[in-house]
Design a protein around this motif. Sequence first.
Motif, PDB file in Angstrom:
ATOM      1  N   ALA A 232     -10.447   5.213  -4.338  1.00  0.00           N
ATOM      2  CA  ALA A 232     -10.709   4.558  -3.053  1.00  0.00           C
ATOM      3  C   ALA A 232      -9.347   3.710  -2.891  1.00  0.00           C
ATOM      4  O   ALA A 232      -9.011   3.791  -1.651  1.00  0.00           O
ATOM      5  CB  ALA A 232     -11.947   3.777  -3.313  1.00  0.00           C
ATOM      6  N   SER A 233      -8.825   3.056  -3.567  1.00  0.00           N
ATOM      7  CA  SER A 233      -7.729   2.521  -3.385  1.00  0.00           C
ATOM      8  C   SER A 233      -6.526   3.213  -2.926  1.00  0.00           C
ATOM      9  O   SER A 233      -5.898   2.954  -2.224  1.00  0.00           O
ATOM     10  CB  SER A 233      -7.163   1.448  -4.905  1.00  0.00           C
ATOM     11  N   ALA A 234      -6.446   4.484  -3.838  1.00  0.00           N
ATOM     12  CA  ALA A 234      -5.300   5.355  -3.402  1.00  0.00           C
ATOM     13  C   ALA A 234      -5.378   5.696  -2.007  1.00  0.00           C
ATOM     14  O   ALA A 234      -4.452   5.810  -1.168  1.00  0.00           O
ATOM     15  CB  ALA A 234      -5.122   6.294  -4.403  1.00  0.00           C
ATOM     16  N   ILE A 235      -6.681   6.329  -1.701  1.00  0.00           N
ATOM     17  CA  ILE A 235      -6.956   6.696  -0.349  1.00  0.00           C
ATOM     18  C   ILE A 235      -6.748   5.659   0.870  1.00  0.00           C
ATOM     19  O   ILE A 235      -6.145   5.904   1.961  1.00  0.00           O
ATOM     20  CB  ILE A 235      -8.278   7.350  -0.296  1.00  0.00           C
ATOM     21  N   ALA A 236      -7.074   4.696   0.374  1.00  0.00           N
ATOM     22  CA  ALA A 236      -6.722   3.176   1.371  1.00  0.00           C
ATOM     23  C   ALA A 236      -5.274   3.047   1.656  1.00  0.00           C
ATOM     24  O   ALA A 236      -4.805   3.060   2.716  1.00  0.00           O
ATOM     25  CB  ALA A 236      -7.427   2.102   0.869  1.00  0.00           C
ATOM     26  N   ALA A 237      -4.580   3.211   0.246  1.00  0.00           N
ATOM     27  CA  ALA A 237      -3.121   3.060   0.613  1.00  0.00           C
ATOM     28  C   ALA A 237      -2.329   4.258   1.232  1.00  0.00           C
ATOM     29  O   ALA A 237      -1.194   3.890   1.742  1.00  0.00           O
ATOM     30  CB  ALA A 237      -2.512   2.743  -0.818  1.00  0.00           C
ATOM     31  N   LEU A 238      -2.848   5.059   1.251  1.00  0.00           N
ATOM     32  CA  LEU A 238      -2.096   6.470   1.860  1.00  0.00           C
ATOM     33  C   LEU A 238      -2.687   6.986   3.076  1.00  0.00           C
ATOM     34  O   LEU A 238      -2.109   7.992   3.706  1.00  0.00           O
ATOM     35  CB  LEU A 238      -2.205   7.588   0.890  1.00  0.00           C
TER      36      LEU A 238
ATOM     37  N   LEU B 203      -3.000  -0.184   4.115  1.00  0.00           N
ATOM     38  CA  LEU B 203      -1.840   0.368   2.932  1.00  0.00           C
ATOM     39  C   LEU B 203      -1.847  -1.115   2.130  1.00  0.00           C
ATOM     40  O   LEU B 203      -1.758  -0.977   0.799  1.00  0.00           O
ATOM     41  CB  LEU B 203      -0.551   0.795   3.406  1.00  0.00           C
ATOM     42  N   VAL B 204      -1.684  -2.246   2.654  1.00  0.00           N
ATOM     43  CA  VAL B 204      -1.724  -3.497   1.829  1.00  0.00           C
ATOM     44  C   VAL B 204      -2.866  -3.569   1.067  1.00  0.00           C
ATOM     45  O   VAL B 204      -2.744  -4.230  -0.058  1.00  0.00           O
ATOM     46  CB  VAL B 204      -1.513  -4.535   2.895  1.00  0.00           C
ATOM     47  N   GLY B 205      -3.939  -3.540   1.596  1.00  0.00           N
ATOM     48  CA  GLY B 205      -5.407  -3.710   0.997  1.00  0.00           C
ATOM     49  C   GLY B 205      -5.172  -2.746  -0.136  1.00  0.00           C
ATOM     50  O   GLY B 205      -5.868  -3.113  -1.292  1.00  0.00           O
ATOM     51  N   GLY B 206      -5.068  -1.531   0.057  1.00  0.00           N
ATOM     52  CA  GLY B 206      -5.193  -0.607  -1.139  1.00  0.00           C
ATOM     53  C   GLY B 206      -4.334  -0.879  -1.907  1.00  0.00           C
ATOM     54  O   GLY B 206      -4.803  -0.616  -3.276  1.00  0.00           O
ATOM     55  N   ASN B 207      -3.018  -1.325  -1.843  1.00  0.00           N
ATOM     56  CA  ASN B 207      -2.166  -1.594  -2.935  1.00  0.00           C
ATOM     57  C   ASN B 207      -2.570  -2.790  -3.655  1.00  0.00           C
ATOM     58  O   ASN B 207      -2.332  -2.879  -5.075  1.00  0.00           O
ATOM     59  CB  ASN B 207      -0.795  -1.617  -2.394  1.00  0.00           C
ATOM     60  N   ILE B 208      -3.245  -3.753  -3.033  1.00  0.00           N
ATOM     61  CA  ILE B 208      -3.621  -5.010  -3.723  1.00  0.00           C
ATOM     62  C   ILE B 208      -4.570  -4.476  -4.654  1.00  0.00           C
ATOM     63  O   ILE B 208      -4.967  -5.096  -5.895  1.00  0.00           O
ATOM     64  CB  ILE B 208      -4.235  -6.127  -2.613  1.00  0.00           C
ATOM     65  N   MET B 209      -5.707  -3.677  -4.080  1.00  0.00           N
ATOM     66  CA  MET B 209      -6.757  -3.272  -5.189  1.00  0.00           C
ATOM     67  C   MET B 209      -6.382  -2.270  -6.142  1.00  0.00           C
ATOM     68  O   MET B 209      -6.555  -2.374  -7.410  1.00  0.00           O
ATOM     69  CB  MET B 209      -7.765  -2.268  -4.346  1.00  0.00           C
TER      70      MET B 209
END
Length: 477
Positions: free
Chosen positions: A385-391, A274-280
């Motif tokens: 990819a960032s949204a999938i990571a964050a969720l 979630l943290v990494g996805g939101n940074i991206m």
Amino acid sequence: MAPLEQQSSSAPDPRRWKALALLCTAYFMIIVDSQIVILALPSIESELSFGLTGSQWVMSAYLLAFGGLLLFGGRTADMLGGRRMFMVGTALFLVASVVCGFAWTGGVLIAARIVQGVAAAIMAPTAMAVLMNTFDDAKERNRAIGVWTGIGAFGATAALLVGGSITQGLGWEWIFFINIPLAGVVLVIGPRLLRETPIRSRERAFDPFGAITVTGALVLLVFGVAEAPQVGWGSVRTLGVLVAAAVLFALFLIAERSVKAPLVPLRIFRLRALVGGNIMTLLVSMATYGGALMMSIYAQQVLGYSAILFGLSTAIYAAMSIVGSNLAGPLTTRFGYRKVAMFGATLLSGGAYLLSRVTVGGDYWTDLLPAMVVFGAGIGTTVVASAIAALSDVPAGESGLASGINNSVFQIGAAFGIALCTTVLVANTDALATDPRVGLNEGVQAAFLATFVFAAVCLAVAVILTLLRKRTSSPPV
């Protein structure tokens, strides 16, 4: 964790793709309304007798309310149900659009735009929460997120494509009236197609202090950053607003540690994805909006394109973003979001670098088109990819909150990207150049290099996430 009132069925929802189409219709409407007023502002200013800069608030009021209330809007999905709050937000958006179209003074229009922004802040995260709950299969969910992101990218470009034509042909009022049939369809069909999201039965108490402080912090942050290029980053006004935002955010964090039912449980930030996805997401949003603004300035003020011609020329940019976002879903299912994020951020960096090479004597085919193709594909791929990571790792009962965080981060990134690129543009424009276009082009090149830095840092974050995963998954020696 509190028990959930509802659990999603293990069987695939037979209406899921129709539901996705309806949710994307609403999301398209939200994104279009954030930018469609750009080309209509001169007409609005003339008819409603705004002051010199007052008409800019027709756009800013919407964006500030939208960006500031996204966290609260997302939390309502977890507390009251995503479908229920999505329908409430859509109804409010419809009413606000009607008032915008019939606005008889500038003050009424701005007030209605604020209400529109509030409605959008409810609709966007609750729609994503419904989407996440509708698609149980990971492969289908990734594909659905790809479609959703592509629609958002197309909506941003469609605003430029249709805004000028509607204003010139029908009048500025119709940029708001076109929302009426779209919102009407969503309100009529939504209850039949959309599945309700899980509701926390024991934690329905809201956190008013947390909602007020975080909303105030986000509004002040977006406002301070957006105004900084005009009044100066070191001005008392900018520094005061940013300090006030920091104070409110600190109060919010303190309160969330002690309140019984926090708006944002801080434990959610223990999720590395979630943290990494939101940074991206923050970085790709900065690159997207900063790059789009600089493309507009280059095309219109250096190459001499009209606003409508430039809007039409961005069709390939939107098309490649849709291609990238639709490819990202299945690619993520096969290779994982980390590798897809690395691939997308590489494209994003490459496109930004090509844009930094634009010349005064260039044209659309040699300077903009190749860069738009690469840059657009990078946007679609990386955002998905960032949204999938964050969720991806978020519990079902907190999907609305996670979506609200992701949407808030995207809006903040947009404000930062525009403000920072504008600052770099002004600082590097040679005002003494014999040909003003030559001086402006120097500033545009520097701003595109700043966009390249945003994309490169996004790539670095994706690499770090990949390395951390390999480290944690490796067996002990």
